[in-house]
Design a protein around this motif. Structure first.
Motif, PDB file in Angstrom:
ATOM      1  N   GLN A  29       0.832  -1.203   0.000  1.00 36.67           N
ATOM      2  CA  GLN A  29       0.000   0.000   0.000  1.00 36.67           C
ATOM      3  C   GLN A  29       0.869   1.257   0.000  1.00 36.67           C
ATOM      4  N   GLU A  30       1.958   1.234   0.781  1.00 34.58           N
ATOM      5  CA  GLU A  30       2.861   2.397   0.808  1.00 34.58           C
ATOM      6  C   GLU A  30       3.516   2.624  -0.549  1.00 34.58           C
ATOM      7  N   VAL A  31       3.922   1.561  -1.216  1.00 32.51           N
ATOM      8  CA  VAL A  31       4.538   1.687  -2.539  1.00 32.51           C
ATOM      9  C   VAL A  31       3.543   2.271  -3.525  1.00 32.51           C
ATOM     10  N   LEU A  32       2.292   1.803  -3.501  1.00 37.66           N
ATOM     11  CA  LEU A  32       1.290   2.319  -4.437  1.00 37.66           C
ATOM     12  C   LEU A  32       0.985   3.785  -4.183  1.00 37.66           C
ATOM     13  N   GLU A  33       1.101   4.237  -2.943  1.00 33.57           N
ATOM     14  CA  GLU A  33       0.779   5.623  -2.621  1.00 33.57           C
ATOM     15  C   GLU A  33       1.926   6.578  -2.916  1.00 33.57           C
ATOM     16  N   THR A  34       3.158   6.071  -2.927  1.00 32.21           N
ATOM     17  CA  THR A  34       4.316   6.982  -3.007  1.00 32.21           C
ATOM     18  C   THR A  34       5.164   6.803  -4.252  1.00 32.21           C
ATOM     19  N   HIS A  35       4.893   5.822  -5.082  1.00 26.57           N
ATOM     20  CA  HIS A  35       5.732   5.561  -6.236  1.00 26.57           C
ATOM     21  C   HIS A  35       4.887   5.365  -7.489  1.00 26.57           C
ATOM     22  N   GLU A  36       5.533   5.586  -8.620  1.00 25.87           N
ATOM     23  CA  GLU A  36       4.979   5.108  -9.867  1.00 25.87           C
ATOM     24  C   GLU A  36       5.365   3.647 -10.005  1.00 25.87           C
ATOM     25  N   VAL A  37       4.404   2.797 -10.345  1.00 27.20           N
ATOM     26  CA  VAL A  37       4.618   1.362 -10.259  1.00 27.20           C
ATOM     27  C   VAL A  37       4.506   0.719 -11.622  1.00 27.20           C
ATOM     28  N   ASN A  38       5.067  -0.484 -11.702  1.00 25.74           N
ATOM     29  CA  ASN A  38       4.914  -1.345 -12.869  1.00 25.74           C
ATOM     30  C   ASN A  38       3.715  -2.250 -12.598  1.00 25.74           C
ATOM     31  N   TRP A  39       2.602  -1.945 -13.279  1.00 22.95           N
ATOM     32  CA  TRP A  39       1.360  -2.643 -12.952  1.00 22.95           C
ATOM     33  C   TRP A  39       1.442  -4.135 -13.256  1.00 22.95           C
ATOM     34  N   ARG A  40       2.243  -4.508 -14.233  1.00 15.02           N
ATOM     35  CA  ARG A  40       2.417  -5.939 -14.502  1.00 15.02           C
ATOM     36  C   ARG A  40       2.958  -6.642 -13.267  1.00 15.02           C
ATOM     37  N   HIS A  41       4.003  -6.046 -12.657  1.00  9.33           N
ATOM     38  CA  HIS A  41       4.598  -6.663 -11.465  1.00  9.33           C
ATOM     39  C   HIS A  41       3.682  -6.540 -10.257  1.00  9.33           C
ATOM     40  N   VAL A  42       2.955  -5.419 -10.142  1.00 11.05           N
ATOM     41  CA  VAL A  42       2.056  -5.253  -9.000  1.00 11.05           C
ATOM     42  C   VAL A  42       0.978  -6.324  -9.003  1.00 11.05           C
ATOM     43  N   LEU A  43       0.348  -6.529 -10.136  1.00 12.15           N
ATOM     44  CA  LEU A  43      -0.759  -7.483 -10.196  1.00 12.15           C
ATOM     45  C   LEU A  43      -0.273  -8.912 -10.041  1.00 12.15           C
ATOM     46  N   SER A  44       0.857  -9.242 -10.647  1.00 13.94           N
ATOM     47  CA  SER A  44       1.370 -10.593 -10.462  1.00 13.94           C
ATOM     48  C   SER A  44       1.815 -10.813  -9.020  1.00 13.94           C
ATOM     49  N   CYS A  45       2.322  -9.756  -8.366  1.00 12.73           N
ATOM     50  CA  CYS A  45       2.717  -9.878  -6.960  1.00 12.73           C
ATOM     51  C   CYS A  45       1.499 -10.095  -6.072  1.00 12.73           C
ATOM     52  N   VAL A  46       0.422  -9.327  -6.324  1.00 11.89           N
ATOM     53  CA  VAL A  46      -0.796  -9.486  -5.511  1.00 11.89           C
ATOM     54  C   VAL A  46      -1.388 -10.870  -5.718  1.00 11.89           C
ATOM     55  N   SER A  47      -1.365 -11.366  -6.948  1.00 12.40           N
ATOM     56  CA  SER A  47      -1.873 -12.707  -7.216  1.00 12.40           C
ATOM     57  C   SER A  47      -1.102 -13.748  -6.426  1.00 12.40           C
ATOM     58  N   THR A  48       0.218 -13.658  -6.485  1.00  9.30           N
ATOM     59  CA  THR A  48       1.041 -14.602  -5.735  1.00  9.30           C
ATOM     60  C   THR A  48       0.796 -14.467  -4.236  1.00  9.30           C
ATOM     61  N   LEU A  49       0.608 -13.243  -3.771  1.00  9.45           N
ATOM     62  CA  LEU A  49       0.397 -13.003  -2.343  1.00  9.45           C
ATOM     63  C   LEU A  49      -0.863 -13.687  -1.838  1.00  9.45           C
ATOM     64  N   VAL A  50      -1.997 -13.498  -2.536  1.00  8.38           N
ATOM     65  CA  VAL A  50      -3.261 -14.036  -2.024  1.00  8.38           C
ATOM     66  C   VAL A  50      -3.350 -15.542  -2.205  1.00  8.38           C
ATOM     67  N   ILE A  51      -2.521 -16.107  -3.116  1.00 12.37           N
ATOM     68  CA  ILE A  51      -2.523 -17.561  -3.279  1.00 12.37           C
ATOM     69  C   ILE A  51      -1.608 -18.207  -2.255  1.00 12.37           C
ATOM     70  N   CYS A  52      -0.417 -17.647  -2.087  1.00 12.34           N
ATOM     71  CA  CYS A  52       0.535 -18.246  -1.152  1.00 12.34           C
ATOM     72  C   CYS A  52       0.186 -17.971   0.298  1.00 12.34           C
ATOM     73  N   LEU A  53      -0.437 -16.826   0.556  1.00  7.66           N
ATOM     74  CA  LEU A  53      -0.804 -16.454   1.937  1.00  7.66           C
ATOM     75  C   LEU A  53      -2.302 -16.187   1.984  1.00  7.66           C
ATOM     76  N   PRO A  54      -3.099 -17.223   2.201  1.00  6.86           N
ATOM     77  CA  PRO A  54      -4.571 -17.006   2.200  1.00  6.86           C
ATOM     78  C   PRO A  54      -5.022 -15.964   3.200  1.00  6.86           C
ATOM     79  N   GLU A  55      -4.281 -15.819   4.322  1.00 10.94           N
ATOM     80  CA  GLU A  55      -4.693 -14.825   5.317  1.00 10.94           C
ATOM     81  C   GLU A  55      -4.543 -13.410   4.802  1.00 10.94           C
TER      82      GLU A  55
END
Length: 1380
Positions: A340-366
């Motif tokens: 959340q801090e990175v999204l608020e303070t940086h310009e991001v690479n959306w390809r990496h952001v979305l793939s990171c979020v996908s991996t996050l919610v699959i690997c860490l269900p909590e």
């Protein structure tokens, strides 16, 4: 075969000597392997302390011998040998440029070599720093495993090796290349376990050093340097991996191997030993940030367009694995918060952001609930739904919420209707009514979303949602596109014609103003002018708007800055090359500056310039500002780097824009464009080039700069000073301070006053800088205003205006409340002198001068005035004298010390002037060795008038109330107080650096002393006291300092003459001149005998002046003590039989100087004339000859007054020594001189430099071959003196002091080796071992004390002394009887 003990010992010694003399150390270091076999125990003979390691001790002993022969420290030699052996090991299996690991054979040899290195380290025979320097010289052949082995074997740590390299960029490049090779070799190498351990150790060290807690710029340089280097290496490896992933590498390729191996270092077991620190967590967080922000080139709408390519299944497995490893170090809460801090303070690479979020919610269900409940995450969730990423059903959002939650949702809902309206699809006619209904509904939907269709650009990329709300920026892009289409087709683009009819609001409000930007029209119409003319003929431009455009272009032509032509030339050159985009962006910025209605887009234009600049440099700038490092520049010969054209473009643009903007508004109403453009020039790679170019302009081309250049550069300096907290320091070498200068202070130091042209330029530039600062920041706080001005620059402005304008020296009238003179300076006919005077009287500026940091102190004024060269000064000699008299006596002398003055104390003013003068001479002088081997001052002495002012003030002190006629005891002359204080602050010691620094200081003292009245050296007699003047301060200076830099036993001629002129001056003011002279010269015999020996040396040149001045002023015979000096010279004449008067050492000095001048031929005749009364004189004469011998070694080329080479000096000593032995006069006490006891040492130690006294052991053993050995051995004091001299000679050799002695070719076999310290020590050792058994028992009474204080004595000499001391009484029976 059995040998007797004596024969066996001699054979062993011969074998050891043979081994030592014929060892090839380079080959031996490579051949040693393991422990020695049990054969002949030579190691006990070579090095008794290393009986368990034959190879290492043998090498150590051989290294000592070779270092002794070469005259270099053994630690340096051993380091070079080890480095050479390492290089041979690295290249033994071929070119090492494509590998990092050793072969088994190489590893075996390296292990043996490191054992030797550890032995050398343990015995203080190895220099780590020298090894590092040698290894970096062959870094192209250096294997990474070798460096790792050096680290783990505790020979040289990895950190020490990296920090020893001055070129950090080269170090980073070497590490990066070797890490990539290591990762590439990891799988295929048979030594994968070694490679894995290497990589693990290196990564741990880099993470620990590069991500330490609270790493800031206030720590020491060494850890900060290592931290920065480690950070850059890790950053570069990560960027390489991400670039390789983005480029689509193939499985099994070298890049794939490197990325796979490097991502493997993020496993948790790599950091097991670092679990107690937070460095791994900070490293993982930083890595995650870099992955998410790597190349943020896509907007949210781009993400929607490419949504089908971004499913979780299509993410590269290596990147997915990296995410999983990064997640292991951080908790789900920390991960979501960090994202959340990175999204608020940086310009991001959306390809990496979305793939990171996908991996996050699959690997860490909590983490699913955390993502779902996080504020502002709805757009990311919506995009994830659109992309088909498996977030899970629990994370899906209602469509209504998706379209209204945020700007990203608005984008997703607005893109399709916009595209369909502006670019309707081709449909059959029967479906045309449906399309019309759809368009109507789409417009309604856009109205609900508050998206204006009228502001859409002509050529807008609909995938870019960001530009929808920026019609000004889009209009400029449309204009460039329309011009390109018009230039290609020759017709008005159809999109422009359609917009002029169907999209009239956008066409008239945005497109035409962007097209009709005022500019200087080219002589030949360019495509833009042709398009404008075509639209005018087609009635597509309103007449009023076209007329305003033509008028604005005429105005721009009239206000064209002087530097426009060169700037346009630079842009024309760059337009076709890689700088074309940057030049275009700068033209757009300048166009926006010329139109006051477009000031709202200036900030965007500056951002575009910064972006184009980054692209032109081809750099990936490090995060943050340019602070944290130092910039190395050459002020005297600045040279530009590769970015010269970029810097020239930027500086030209800055100057032009400032002139244009100042024509419309004052600096405080121009907005932040100038500071932002200045910030763009402060990148780590660009800032050194900018400063180098400014150095060229301000220091070397200042007088030739035009007014627009001066104003533009002045404003740039102000904005650079404003950013001083984030800019690095600039060390510029001598005479800069050791801690370096801030950028603002560095730029101020470039302004000089040497000539009239540079003085006038400084006046202009300082006026412009201060005026711009006052206009720009007058409404802000005083601290902010002070932060934008360099104190040195403000002081220089005060100095030059007081110097050039006499009216500025008058008391000021009521302060002027007018604005600073910035606007008048921008006019073509600006009066710079009038503007400077207006600024001097301005109220805000006068208030600013009350701040302590801006006070022009007396010391500051002296430093600046000393820079002036009178030959090219803008003031005449009379004007300069008037100004200096006013500044000294009317301005600074009565001024209080708190304000930078002298509190009315003339002596304080003189002392400060002397102090500044010495500093100036030290910093600006070049020191050369003259043909007489004396270190002399040379070069320009600066403003010589300042020294004249010192002479005037010193004379004023002599005539003032503090004159020596007072009855109070003298407190010493202020000049010697300054000398004493400065000498106490200098480093002590006898190393070369300390001696040269002290000698340079004393040369300046001597120059000042000789330029001031001689009464300072010999004070005038005190009223009511004995007639002896006070010479204590001068005697102390001679005894403590000048004596150590004299040659032999005499001062220089000029200083000697100066003393006697002071003596005559004191006598002329005394009631009893003769008694005054006698008292002073008698005091010299006990307190400063070097003055008398100097008078004897220079007597042929000194006597005529003494006699003529004495007769002319005092009218009488010479005083008794002066007559004694004359008689000491006269007694040397052949026809004189009277004995030498006065102290024996005085006559001995006169006799020795005469022998020096006459040569060896006169020695015997002079000695024969002494008769039987000259025994004491002979001893003193022998001492002076010893000093002459040492002087010939230390100054082998001789001096005009001491033209005695070493062989001649040796012959003189031998003759005198023979005469002493012939008369049986003991001379050994000359080598045991002490200050206590009132013996010979009280006088003789004040006649010789300390270095000569320390080198007496060298002279002692140099002369032993000329002495009668039997006679010497018979003396009770001989053994004590000989052993003491031997021990001191060894200490001198170990300390390196014998290296100053010159090597003299021997002329006979007996003298061979006497000029060589090593040979002399060898001969002295043999002499002692041969003489000790022959010495009488009484000679050993004091030897025990010597042995007790010299634990490191030569073991053979020590054993011989103890053996002889403990021998029975019958040992003396073996001595030959002395019959005569």
């Amino acid at each position: 075969q059995m040998y007797s003990p004596g024969t066996e010992q001699k054979l062993q010694e011969s074998a050891v000597h043979l081994l030592r003399r014929h060892l090839n150390l380079n080959d031996l270091l490579l051949e040693v392997e393991g422990a020695p076999r049990k054969t002949l125990c030579l190691n006990q003979l070579i090095d008794p302390e290393a009986c368990t390691n034959l190879s290492s001790s043998l090498i150590g002993s051989a290294l000592r011998d070779q270092a002794s022969r070469l005259g270099v420290p053994v630690a340096v030699l051993s380091s070079r040998m080890v480095a050479s052996s390492i290089t041979q090991i690295c290249v033994s299996d071929g070119e090492p440029s494509h590998r990092v690991l050793l072969s088994a054979e190489q590893r075996k040899k390296l292990s043996s070599l490191l054992e030797v290195a550890q032995y050398l380290l343990a015995h203080s025979m190895f220099s780590r720093f020298s090894l590092c320097q040698q290894l970096w010289e062959v870094q192209g052949s250096l294997l990474l495993e070798v460096v790792w082995q050096l680290h783990i074997q505790n020979v040289v740590s990895f950190q020490e090796l990296l920090e020893s390299h001055a070129d950090t960029q080269a170090t980073v490049a070497w590490l990066f290349r070797n890490l990539c090779l290591l990762c590439e070799e990891m799988e295929a190498s048979p030594y994968s376990d070694i490679a894995s351990a290497m990589l693990s150790d290196l990564v741990q060290m880099f993470v620990l050093r590069g991500f330490q807690k609270n790493s800031d710029l206030r720590r020491n340089v060494e850890p900060e340097q290592m931290g920065q280097l480690a950070f850059v290496v890790l950053q570069r490896m990560l960027i390489f991996a991400l670039e390789a992933l983005a480029a689509g590498m193939q499985d099994g390729s070298p890049q794939h191997k490197v990325v796979k191996c490097w991502f493997g270092v993020f496993c948790g077991h790599t950091y097991d030993r670092m679990i107690s620190t937070d460095s791994p967590k900070r490293f993982f967080s930083h890595t995650l940030t870099q992955v998410l922000t790597h190349k943020p080139v896509l907007t949210v709408s781009d993400a929607v367009q490419m949504q089908k390519e971004w499913s979780f299944a299509k993410t590269h497995p290596l990147l997915t694995g990296l995410y999983r490893r990064l997640f292991t170090m951080l908790s789900p809460e920390e991960l979501v918060g960090h994202l959340q801090e990175v999204l608020e303070t940086h310009e991001v690479n959306w390809r990496h952001v979305l793939s990171c979020v996908s991996t996050l919610v699959i690997c860490l269900p909590e983490a699913q609930q955390l993502v779902k409940g996080a504020p502002g995450w709805e757009p990311c969730a919506a995009l994830s739904v659109e992309c088909g990423l498996p977030f899970g059903s629990g994370l899906l959002l209602p469509p209504r919420k998706v379209t209204s939650s945020s700007r990203a949702g608005v984008t997703c809902s607005a893109i399709c209707p916009q595209a369909h309206i502006l670019h309707p699809p081709l449909v059959p006619s029967k479906y045309r009514s449906l399309l019309t209904d759809y368009v109507t509904l789409a417009k309604t939907r856009l109205a609900d979303l508050k998206v204006s269709l009228e502001n859409m650009g002509l050529y807008e990329d609909l995938s870019s949602a960001r530009d929808v709300t920026e019609p000004h920026s889009q209009a400029h892009q449309d204009v460039e596109k329309a011009i390109a289409v018009f230039e290609h087709t020759g017709r008005i683009p159809s999109a422009v014609m359609e917009a002029s009819i169907f999209r009239r609001p956008y066409y008239t409000a945005h497109f035409l103003p962007a097209l009709l930007t005022p500019r200087v029209l080219p002589k030949t119409p360019d495509p833009r002018a042709a398009l404008i003319e075509s639209l005018r003929r087609a009635d597509k431009i309103p007449l009023s708007l076209y007329s305003a455009y033509c008028q604005a272009c005429s105005t721009a032509e009239e206000k064209k800055p002087e530097s426009a032509a060169p700037g346009m030339k630079v842009e024309a050159v760059c337009a076709e090359g890689p700088l074309g985009p940057l030049a275009a962006a700068l033209r757009e910025l300048r166009a926006a500056m010329t139109d006051p209605t477009q000031y709202d887009v200036v900030a965007a234009r500056v951002a575009v310039v910064s972006e184009r600049l980054d692209a032109a440099l081809g750099r990936a700038e490090e995060d943050g500002s340019s602070g944290g490092s130092q910039i190395q520049l050459s002020v005297l010969t600045p040279g530009l780097e590769q970015q010269e054209r970029e810097v020239s473009l930027l500086l030209t643009c800055f100057c032009q824009n400032l002139i244009v903007a100042s024509g419309f508004a004052s600096p405080d109403r121009q907005g932040p464009w100038a500071s932002r453009l200045a910030t763009a020039m402060c990148g780590r790679r660009l800032l050194p080039v900018v400063l180098t170019r400014l150095c060229q302009l301000l220091r070397h081309q200042g007088p030739s700069l035009s007014a627009s250049h001066v104003l533009g550069l002045a404003a740039l300096v102000v904005h650079l000073a404003q950013s001083r907290s984030v800019l690095p320091e600039v060390p510029v070498g001598l005479p800069a301070p050791a801690e370096g200068l801030s950028v603002a202070e560095f730029l101020s130091s470039l302004l000089t006053f040497r000539t009239s042209e540079t003085s006038l330029f400084c006046l202009k530039f300082c006026t412009a800088v201060i005026s711009y600062s006052l206009c720009k920041y007058s409404s802000l706080s005083r601290d902010t205003l002070c932060g934008c001005l360099s104190p040195a620059l403000v002081k220089k402005f005060q100095f030059i205006i007081l110097r050039l304008f006499p009216e500025a020296r008058d008391p000021l009238c009521p302060e002027d409340t007018a604005d600073p003179p910035w606007r008048p300076l921008c006019r073509p006919s600006a009066d710079w002198q009038q503007a400077a005077l207006c600024l001097w009287k301005q109220r805000t500026f006068r208030e600013l001068l009350k701040e302590k940091e801006f006070h022009l102190t007396y010391r500051d004024w002296l430093r600046l005035e000393l820079e002036i060269q009178p030959e090219v000064d803008c003031l005449s000699d009379t004007e300069r004298w008037d100004f200096q008299q006013w500044a000294l006596h009317e301005y600074f002398l009565p001024k209080p010390s708190a304000a930078g003055g002298c509190d009315g104390d003339l002596q304080v003013a003189c002392a400060v002037l002397v102090d500044v003068l010495i500093d100036f001479r030290q910093s600006s002088r070049s020191y050369n060795y003259s043909e007489t081997s004396d270190l002399v001052l040379s070069g320009c002495p600066g403003n010589r008038d300042i020294f004249s002012r010192l002479q005037e003030m010193a004379a004023g002190l002599e005539r003032g109330p503090a004159a020596p006629c007072s009855r109070s005891p003298p407190r010493g002359h202020f000049l010697f107080g300054v000398f004493r204080r400065r000498l106490q602050a200098l480093a002590s010691g006898w190393d070369v650096a300390a001696r040269l620094q002290r000698q340079r200081e004393l040369l300046v003292y001597k120059w000042i002393l000789l330029g001031l009245p001689p009464s300072i050296v010999v004070g005038c007699p005190q009223a009511g006291r004995p007639a002896a003047p006070d010479c204590t301060e001068f005697f102390h200076l001679v005894n403590s300092e000048l004596r150590n830099f004299s040659h032999g036993s005499a001062l220089t001629h000029d200083l000697t003459v100066h003393f006697f002129r002071g003596l005559l001056n004191a006598c002329s003011q005394s009631g009893d001149p003769s008694r005054t002279a006698d008292l002073v010269l008698t005091a010299c015999q006990t307190e400063c005998p070097l003055v008398l020996t100097s008078a004897l040396l220079w007597w042929p040149r000194l006597e005529p002046e003494l006699r003529s001045r004495w007769r002319r002023c005092l009218q009488g015979p010479l005083p008794q003590e002066l007559q004694r000096l004359w008689e000491a010279q006269r007694c040397l004449l052949p026809d004189t039989a009277s004995p030498a008067p006065g102290p024996a050492w005085l006559s001995a000095a006169a006799l020795y100087f005469e022998i020096q001048r006459a040569g060896k031929d006169r020695v015997k005749s002079q000695l024969e004339r002494l008769g039987c009364q000259g025994e004491e004189l002979l001893v003193f004469l022998f001492f002076f000859s010893l000093m002459g011998l040492l002087s010939s070694h230390l100054t082998p080329h001789g001096r005009p007054h001491q033209a005695v080479d070493t062989p001649k000096a040796l012959d003189i000593c031998a003759e005198i020594l023979g005469c002493l032995e012939k008369r049986r006069v003991s001379w050994l006490e000359l080598f045991q001189l002490t200050e206590t006891g009132g013996g010979l040492g009280h006088v003789l130690l004040r006649l010789a430099p300390d270095q000569y006294v320390r080198l007496l052991p060298f002279a002692f053993y140099s002369l032993l071959s000329y002495s009668d050995e039997d006679a010497l051995i018979g003396e009770d004091a001989f053994l004590h003196v000989a052993v003491d001299m031997y021990l001191k000679l060894i200490r001198l050799f170990v300390a390196g002091e014998t290296s100053a002695l010159s090597t003299v070719a021997s002329r006979s076999r007996e003298r061979r080796g006497q000029g060589d310290p090593v040979g002399l020590i060898t001969e002295a050792r043999r002499f002692l071992l041969r003489s000790i058994p022959r010495c009488p028992k009484e000679s050993f009474s004091n030897v025990a004390e010597l042995l007790a204080t010299s634990a490191d004595c030569d073991p053979d000499v020590r054993a011989a002394l103890l053996s002889r001391q403990q021998a029975g009484p019958d040992a003396d029976l073996y001595r030959e009887p002395r019959l005569f």
